[in-house]
Design a protein around this motif. Structure first.
Motif, PDB file in Angstrom:
ATOM      1  N   PHE A  37     -46.505 -52.045  48.119  1.00 23.34           N
ATOM      2  CA  PHE A  37     -45.854 -51.912  46.817  1.00 23.34           C
ATOM      3  C   PHE A  37     -44.583 -51.075  46.944  1.00 23.34           C
ATOM      4  O   PHE A  37     -43.533 -51.447  46.418  1.00 23.34           O
ATOM      5  N   LYS A  38     -44.685 -49.959  47.674  1.00 23.50           N
ATOM      6  CA  LYS A  38     -43.515 -49.092  47.873  1.00 23.50           C
ATOM      7  C   LYS A  38     -42.406 -49.861  48.593  1.00 23.50           C
ATOM      8  O   LYS A  38     -41.235 -49.802  48.209  1.00 23.50           O
ATOM      9  N   LYS A  39     -42.775 -50.603  49.628  1.00 23.42           N
ATOM     10  CA  LYS A  39     -41.792 -51.397  50.364  1.00 23.42           C
ATOM     11  C   LYS A  39     -41.170 -52.447  49.451  1.00 23.42           C
ATOM     12  O   LYS A  39     -39.954 -52.682  49.486  1.00 23.42           O
ATOM     13  N   GLY A  40     -41.982 -53.055  48.599  1.00 22.43           N
ATOM     14  CA  GLY A  40     -41.487 -54.050  47.670  1.00 22.43           C
ATOM     15  C   GLY A  40     -40.483 -53.471  46.684  1.00 22.43           C
ATOM     16  O   GLY A  40     -39.462 -54.092  46.385  1.00 22.43           O
ATOM     17  N   VAL A  41     -40.764 -52.273  46.192  1.00 21.71           N
ATOM     18  CA  VAL A  41     -39.844 -51.610  45.272  1.00 21.71           C
ATOM     19  C   VAL A  41     -38.516 -51.342  45.978  1.00 21.71           C
ATOM     20  O   VAL A  41     -37.441 -51.578  45.423  1.00 21.71           O
ATOM     21  N   GLU A  42     -38.573 -50.865  47.218  1.00 22.84           N
ATOM     22  CA  GLU A  42     -37.347 -50.600  47.981  1.00 22.84           C
ATOM     23  C   GLU A  42     -36.550 -51.878  48.208  1.00 22.84           C
ATOM     24  O   GLU A  42     -35.322 -51.893  48.063  1.00 22.84           O
ATOM     25  N   LEU A  43     -37.241 -52.959  48.556  1.00 23.45           N
ATOM     26  CA  LEU A  43     -36.559 -54.240  48.763  1.00 23.45           C
ATOM     27  C   LEU A  43     -35.936 -54.743  47.467  1.00 23.45           C
ATOM     28  O   LEU A  43     -34.808 -55.246  47.455  1.00 23.45           O
ATOM     29  N   SER A  44     -36.661 -54.587  46.375  1.00 21.00           N
ATOM     30  CA  SER A  44     -36.143 -55.011  45.078  1.00 21.00           C
ATOM     31  C   SER A  44     -34.888 -54.233  44.709  1.00 21.00           C
ATOM     32  O   SER A  44     -33.897 -54.824  44.248  1.00 21.00           O
ATOM     33  N   GLN A  45     -34.901 -52.942  44.929  1.00 26.93           N
ATOM     34  CA  GLN A  45     -33.729 -52.110  44.634  1.00 26.93           C
ATOM     35  C   GLN A  45     -32.543 -52.516  45.506  1.00 26.93           C
ATOM     36  O   GLN A  45     -31.406 -52.580  45.036  1.00 26.93           O
ATOM     37  N   MET A  46     -32.813 -52.794  46.782  1.00 23.91           N
ATOM     38  CA  MET A  46     -31.747 -53.210  47.688  1.00 23.91           C
ATOM     39  C   MET A  46     -31.150 -54.547  47.227  1.00 23.91           C
ATOM     40  O   MET A  46     -29.927 -54.718  47.206  1.00 23.91           O
ATOM     41  N   CYS A  47     -32.003 -55.476  46.816  1.00 22.84           N
ATOM     42  CA  CYS A  47     -31.524 -56.776  46.343  1.00 22.84           C
ATOM     43  C   CYS A  47     -30.697 -56.606  45.070  1.00 22.84           C
ATOM     44  O   CYS A  47     -29.654 -57.256  44.922  1.00 22.84           O
ATOM     45  N   GLN A  48     -31.144 -55.755  44.167  1.00 23.13           N
ATOM     46  CA  GLN A  48     -30.385 -55.511  42.944  1.00 23.13           C
ATOM     47  C   GLN A  48     -29.007 -54.946  43.268  1.00 23.13           C
ATOM     48  O   GLN A  48     -28.012 -55.326  42.650  1.00 23.13           O
ATOM     49  N   LYS A  49     -28.930 -54.038  44.242  1.00 22.54           N
ATOM     50  CA  LYS A  49     -27.644 -53.458  44.628  1.00 22.54           C
ATOM     51  C   LYS A  49     -26.738 -54.522  45.232  1.00 22.54           C
ATOM     52  O   LYS A  49     -25.562 -54.608  44.914  1.00 22.54           O
ATOM     53  N   LYS A  50     -27.303 -55.367  46.112  1.00 19.96           N
ATOM     54  CA  LYS A  50     -26.500 -56.421  46.723  1.00 19.96           C
ATOM     55  C   LYS A  50     -25.972 -57.389  45.657  1.00 19.96           C
ATOM     56  O   LYS A  50     -24.826 -57.827  45.712  1.00 19.96           O
ATOM     57  N   LEU A  51     -26.793 -57.709  44.664  1.00 26.24           N
ATOM     58  CA  LEU A  51     -26.348 -58.588  43.587  1.00 26.24           C
ATOM     59  C   LEU A  51     -25.260 -57.924  42.749  1.00 26.24           C
ATOM     60  O   LEU A  51     -24.282 -58.569  42.371  1.00 26.24           O
ATOM     61  N   ALA A  52     -25.428 -56.636  42.468  1.00 27.30           N
ATOM     62  CA  ALA A  52     -24.409 -55.913  41.694  1.00 27.30           C
ATOM     63  C   ALA A  52     -23.099 -55.855  42.462  1.00 27.30           C
ATOM     64  O   ALA A  52     -22.021 -56.040  41.882  1.00 27.30           O
ATOM     65  N   ASP A  53     -23.175 -55.615  43.767  1.00 30.40           N
ATOM     66  CA  ASP A  53     -21.968 -55.583  44.598  1.00 30.40           C
ATOM     67  C   ASP A  53     -21.284 -56.947  44.619  1.00 30.40           C
ATOM     68  O   ASP A  53     -20.056 -57.043  44.530  1.00 30.40           O
ATOM     69  N   ALA A  54     -22.071 -58.005  44.741  1.00 34.65           N
ATOM     70  CA  ALA A  54     -21.511 -59.356  44.747  1.00 34.65           C
ATOM     71  C   ALA A  54     -20.875 -59.676  43.400  1.00 34.65           C
ATOM     72  O   ALA A  54     -19.785 -60.257  43.340  1.00 34.65           O
ATOM     73  N   ASP A  55     -21.532 -59.274  42.314  1.00 37.41           N
ATOM     74  CA  ASP A  55     -20.990 -59.498  40.985  1.00 37.41           C
ATOM     75  C   ASP A  55     -19.658 -58.783  40.815  1.00 37.41           C
ATOM     76  O   ASP A  55     -18.697 -59.360  40.291  1.00 37.41           O
ATOM     77  N   GLU A  56     -19.599 -57.549  41.288  1.00 40.77           N
ATOM     78  CA  GLU A  56     -18.352 -56.780  41.204  1.00 40.77           C
ATOM     79  C   GLU A  56     -17.239 -57.459  41.993  1.00 40.77           C
ATOM     80  O   GLU A  56     -16.105 -57.564  41.537  1.00 40.77           O
ATOM     81  N   MET A  57     -17.578 -57.939  43.184  1.00 39.45           N
ATOM     82  CA  MET A  57     -16.589 -58.598  44.024  1.00 39.45           C
ATOM     83  C   MET A  57     -16.079 -59.885  43.364  1.00 39.45           C
ATOM     84  O   MET A  57     -14.893 -60.174  43.385  1.00 39.45           O
ATOM     85  N   LEU A  58     -16.987 -60.622  42.752  1.00 37.75           N
ATOM     86  CA  LEU A  58     -16.602 -61.897  42.149  1.00 37.75           C
ATOM     87  C   LEU A  58     -15.838 -61.734  40.851  1.00 37.75           C
ATOM     88  O   LEU A  58     -15.190 -62.673  40.396  1.00 37.75           O
ATOM     89  N   THR A  59     -15.889 -60.555  40.241  1.00 36.82           N
ATOM     90  CA  THR A  59     -15.157 -60.355  38.994  1.00 36.82           C
ATOM     91  C   THR A  59     -13.742 -59.864  39.244  1.00 36.82           C
ATOM     92  O   THR A  59     -13.015 -59.569  38.301  1.00 36.82           O
ATOM     93  N   LYS A  60     -13.343 -59.768  40.491  1.00 40.53           N
ATOM     94  CA  LYS A  60     -11.983 -59.360  40.825  1.00 40.53           C
ATOM     95  C   LYS A  60     -11.189 -60.570  41.296  1.00 40.53           C
ATOM     96  O   LYS A  60     -11.711 -61.460  41.948  1.00 40.53           O
ATOM     97  N   ILE A  61      -9.934 -60.574  40.952  1.00 40.02           N
ATOM     98  CA  ILE A  61      -9.034 -61.645  41.373  1.00 40.02           C
ATOM     99  C   ILE A  61      -8.018 -61.047  42.335  1.00 40.02           C
ATOM    100  O   ILE A  61      -7.425 -60.005  42.065  1.00 40.02           O
ATOM    101  N   MET A  62      -7.822 -61.700  43.457  1.00 42.79           N
ATOM    102  CA  MET A  62      -6.833 -61.240  44.420  1.00 42.79           C
ATOM    103  C   MET A  62      -5.462 -61.769  44.011  1.00 42.79           C
ATOM    104  O   MET A  62      -5.275 -62.963  43.836  1.00 42.79           O
ATOM    105  N   ASN A  63      -4.525 -60.867  43.818  1.00 40.06           N
ATOM    106  CA  ASN A  63      -3.158 -61.246  43.467  1.00 40.06           C
ATOM    107  C   ASN A  63      -2.372 -61.597  44.730  1.00 40.06           C
ATOM    108  O   ASN A  63      -2.781 -61.275  45.841  1.00 40.06           O
ATOM    109  N   GLU A  64      -1.235 -62.241  44.543  1.00 42.28           N
ATOM    110  CA  GLU A  64      -0.407 -62.638  45.683  1.00 42.28           C
ATOM    111  C   GLU A  64       0.047 -61.445  46.512  1.00 42.28           C
ATOM    112  O   GLU A  64       0.241 -61.561  47.713  1.00 42.28           O
ATOM    113  N   ASP A  65       0.215 -60.290  45.881  1.00 42.97           N
ATOM    114  CA  ASP A  65       0.666 -59.110  46.625  1.00 42.97           C
ATOM    115  C   ASP A  65      -0.480 -58.361  47.305  1.00 42.97           C
ATOM    116  O   ASP A  65      -0.284 -57.304  47.879  1.00 42.97           O
TER     117      ASP A  65
END
Length: 77
Positions: A37-65
């Motif tokens: 259960f403890k390992k599962g909670v840690e894995l779940s938290q890690m997955c949530q962080k990875k999803l949040a990081d991916a969401d943050e990355m996808l909400t940014k637009i790279m400009n020409e500069d």
């Protein structure tokens, strides 16, 4: 097993699914269930962080500069 920092999202989800199935069966000793259960909670938290990081990355637009700006759905023309 890869360290949690280097573990891919897919591997973490797979391990989490295995733990959930094992716990749902209910036929494992209490100590192992608590450890899993403890390992599962840690894995779940890690997955949530990875999803949040991916969401943050996808909400940014790279400009020409090379700079980034936040994506705003209202800006589509």
């Amino acid at each position: 097993m890869a360290t949690k920092e280097k573990m891919s999202f897919e591997v973490a989800i797979s391990e989490l699914e295995t733990i959930v199935k094992e716990l749902e069966r209910g036929d494992i000793p209490l100590e192992k269930a608590l450890t899993q259960f403890k390992k599962g909670v840690e894995l779940s938290q890690m997955c949530q962080k990875k999803l949040a990081d991916a969401d943050e990355m996808l909400t940014k637009i790279m400009n020409e500069d090379g700079t980034t700006t936040l994506f705003d759905e209202g800006d589509s023309e």
